[in-house]
Motif scaffolding. Structure first.
Motif, PDB file in Angstrom:
ATOM      1  N   ILE A 267      40.874  40.349  27.144  1.00 27.74           N
ATOM      2  CA  ILE A 267      41.749  41.496  27.415  1.00 27.74           C
ATOM      3  C   ILE A 267      41.681  41.806  28.906  1.00 27.74           C
ATOM      4  O   ILE A 267      40.601  41.937  29.468  1.00 27.74           O
ATOM      5  CB  ILE A 267      41.337  42.719  26.566  1.00 27.74           C
ATOM      6  CG1 ILE A 267      41.630  42.424  25.094  1.00 27.74           C
ATOM      7  CG2 ILE A 267      42.037  43.978  27.043  1.00 27.74           C
ATOM      8  CD1 ILE A 267      41.128  43.473  24.123  1.00 27.74           C
ATOM      9  N   TYR A 268      42.859  41.884  29.554  1.00 29.92           N
ATOM     10  CA  TYR A 268      42.855  42.159  30.983  1.00 29.92           C
ATOM     11  C   TYR A 268      43.399  43.540  31.338  1.00 29.92           C
ATOM     12  O   TYR A 268      43.283  43.971  32.484  1.00 29.92           O
ATOM     13  CB  TYR A 268      43.558  41.054  31.782  1.00 29.92           C
ATOM     14  CG  TYR A 268      45.044  40.928  31.576  1.00 29.92           C
ATOM     15  CD1 TYR A 268      45.943  41.649  32.344  1.00 29.92           C
ATOM     16  CD2 TYR A 268      45.552  40.061  30.618  1.00 29.92           C
ATOM     17  CE1 TYR A 268      47.305  41.519  32.170  1.00 29.92           C
ATOM     18  CE2 TYR A 268      46.904  39.914  30.439  1.00 29.92           C
ATOM     19  CZ  TYR A 268      47.779  40.640  31.215  1.00 29.92           C
ATOM     20  OH  TYR A 268      49.127  40.506  31.027  1.00 29.92           O
TER      21      TYR A 268
ATOM     22  N   GLU B 227      38.752  48.342  23.622  1.00 22.46           N
ATOM     23  CA  GLU B 227      38.190  47.001  23.394  1.00 22.46           C
ATOM     24  C   GLU B 227      38.305  46.296  24.738  1.00 22.46           C
ATOM     25  O   GLU B 227      39.246  45.555  24.990  1.00 22.46           O
ATOM     26  CB  GLU B 227      38.979  46.286  22.295  1.00 22.46           C
ATOM     27  CG  GLU B 227      38.382  45.014  21.812  1.00 22.46           C
ATOM     28  CD  GLU B 227      37.049  45.191  21.111  1.00 22.46           C
ATOM     29  OE1 GLU B 227      36.054  44.667  21.636  1.00 22.46           O
ATOM     30  OE2 GLU B 227      36.991  45.833  20.057  1.00 22.46           O
ATOM     31  N   ASP B 228      37.357  46.606  25.627  1.00 23.02           N
ATOM     32  CA  ASP B 228      37.447  46.166  27.017  1.00 23.02           C
ATOM     33  C   ASP B 228      36.556  44.944  27.246  1.00 23.02           C
ATOM     34  O   ASP B 228      35.532  45.011  27.893  1.00 23.02           O
ATOM     35  CB  ASP B 228      37.032  47.307  27.946  1.00 23.02           C
ATOM     36  CG  ASP B 228      37.415  47.048  29.383  1.00 23.02           C
ATOM     37  OD1 ASP B 228      38.121  46.063  29.644  1.00 23.02           O
ATOM     38  OD2 ASP B 228      36.994  47.831  30.244  1.00 23.02           O
TER      39      ASP B 228
ATOM     40  N   ARG C   2      46.232  44.573  26.740  1.00 16.31           N
ATOM     41  CA  ARG C   2      47.099  43.448  27.089  1.00 16.31           C
ATOM     42  C   ARG C   2      46.221  42.207  27.222  1.00 16.31           C
ATOM     43  O   ARG C   2      45.134  42.258  27.765  1.00 16.31           O
ATOM     44  CB  ARG C   2      47.847  43.703  28.386  1.00 16.31           C
ATOM     45  CG  ARG C   2      48.897  42.612  28.624  1.00 16.31           C
ATOM     46  CD  ARG C   2      49.774  42.949  29.793  1.00 16.31           C
ATOM     47  NE  ARG C   2      50.961  43.639  29.291  1.00 16.31           N
ATOM     48  CZ  ARG C   2      52.141  43.569  29.871  1.00 16.31           C
ATOM     49  NH1 ARG C   2      52.310  42.872  30.971  1.00 16.31           N
ATOM     50  NH2 ARG C   2      53.168  44.204  29.372  1.00 16.31           N
ATOM     51  N   ILE C   3      46.750  41.113  26.684  1.00 18.87           N
ATOM     52  CA  ILE C   3      46.045  39.837  26.684  1.00 18.87           C
ATOM     53  C   ILE C   3      47.063  38.736  26.950  1.00 18.87           C
ATOM     54  O   ILE C   3      48.218  38.847  26.547  1.00 18.87           O
ATOM     55  CB  ILE C   3      45.326  39.628  25.325  1.00 18.87           C
ATOM     56  CG1 ILE C   3      44.501  38.353  25.305  1.00 18.87           C
ATOM     57  CG2 ILE C   3      46.286  39.647  24.174  1.00 18.87           C
ATOM     58  CD1 ILE C   3      43.637  38.218  24.048  1.00 18.87           C
ATOM     59  N   ALA C   4      46.638  37.684  27.638  1.00 15.25           N
ATOM     60  CA  ALA C   4      47.491  36.517  27.874  1.00 15.25           C
ATOM     61  C   ALA C   4      46.925  35.346  27.074  1.00 15.25           C
ATOM     62  O   ALA C   4      45.710  35.121  27.078  1.00 15.25           O
ATOM     63  CB  ALA C   4      47.532  36.173  29.353  1.00 15.25           C
ATOM     64  N   ILE C   5      47.815  34.646  26.373  1.00 16.75           N
ATOM     65  CA  ILE C   5      47.392  33.448  25.654  1.00 16.75           C
ATOM     66  C   ILE C   5      48.265  32.288  26.103  1.00 16.75           C
ATOM     67  O   ILE C   5      49.465  32.455  26.335  1.00 16.75           O
ATOM     68  CB  ILE C   5      47.418  33.638  24.116  1.00 16.75           C
ATOM     69  CG1 ILE C   5      48.803  34.023  23.610  1.00 16.75           C
ATOM     70  CG2 ILE C   5      46.391  34.685  23.699  1.00 16.75           C
ATOM     71  CD1 ILE C   5      48.902  34.109  22.083  1.00 16.75           C
TER      72      ILE C   5
END
Length: 137
Positions: free
Chosen positions: A96-97, A91-92, A110-113
């Motif tokens: 998503i980084y 799921e690019d 990996r994702i930043a919120i």
């Protein structure tokens, strides 16, 4: 075959699996966050507690949500939460980084919120999918 660390009593997949024996608590992690990120974490926590049979482990560098195996790792920062989870597919897409295949059937994401608006329905769907991906094992 499961292995129990003699020091921290955590159940691991095998005796050679890397882990930290340093177990901490929720308050230690909350102290790392500003008030907005703390509120974001509490929203995330409230959502995840609706999943059946999860265990929460507060480690030195992250908070793990497990159902036997870890389906979500949360890395608290002062100004954001970094979330790491596995899906069976890539799921690019933003936000998503990191999207990295780690095995034939697992892709690390990996994702930043940083605010409540980041905790949207798409992220909730990914977390539920990660939960079911690990629960199938």
């Amino acid at each position: 075959m499961p292995y129990t660390c003699p020091t921290c009593k955590r159940v691991l997949s095998g005796p050679n699996q890397y882990h930290s024996c340093f177990i901490t608590d929720k308050e230690t992690h909350l102290n790392k966050m500003n008030s907005e990120i703390e509120a974001l974490y509490e929203s995330l926590l409230s959502h995840l507690q609706s999943f059946d049979g999860i265990e929460i482990i507060y480690l030195k560098t992250c908070i793990q949500f497990k159902i036997g195996a870890t389906f979500l790792s949360v890395y608290p920062k002062k100004d954001r939460l970094d979330l790491e989870f596995q899906l069976t597919r890539e799921e690019d897409q933003f936000p998503i980084y990191i999207c990295k295949r780690i095995s034939k059937n697992r892709v690390l994401h990996r994702i930043a919120i940083a605010e409540i608006a980041d905790f949207d329905q798409q992220l909730r769907n990914w977390l539920l999918e990660a939960y079911h991906t690990i629960k199938k094992r």
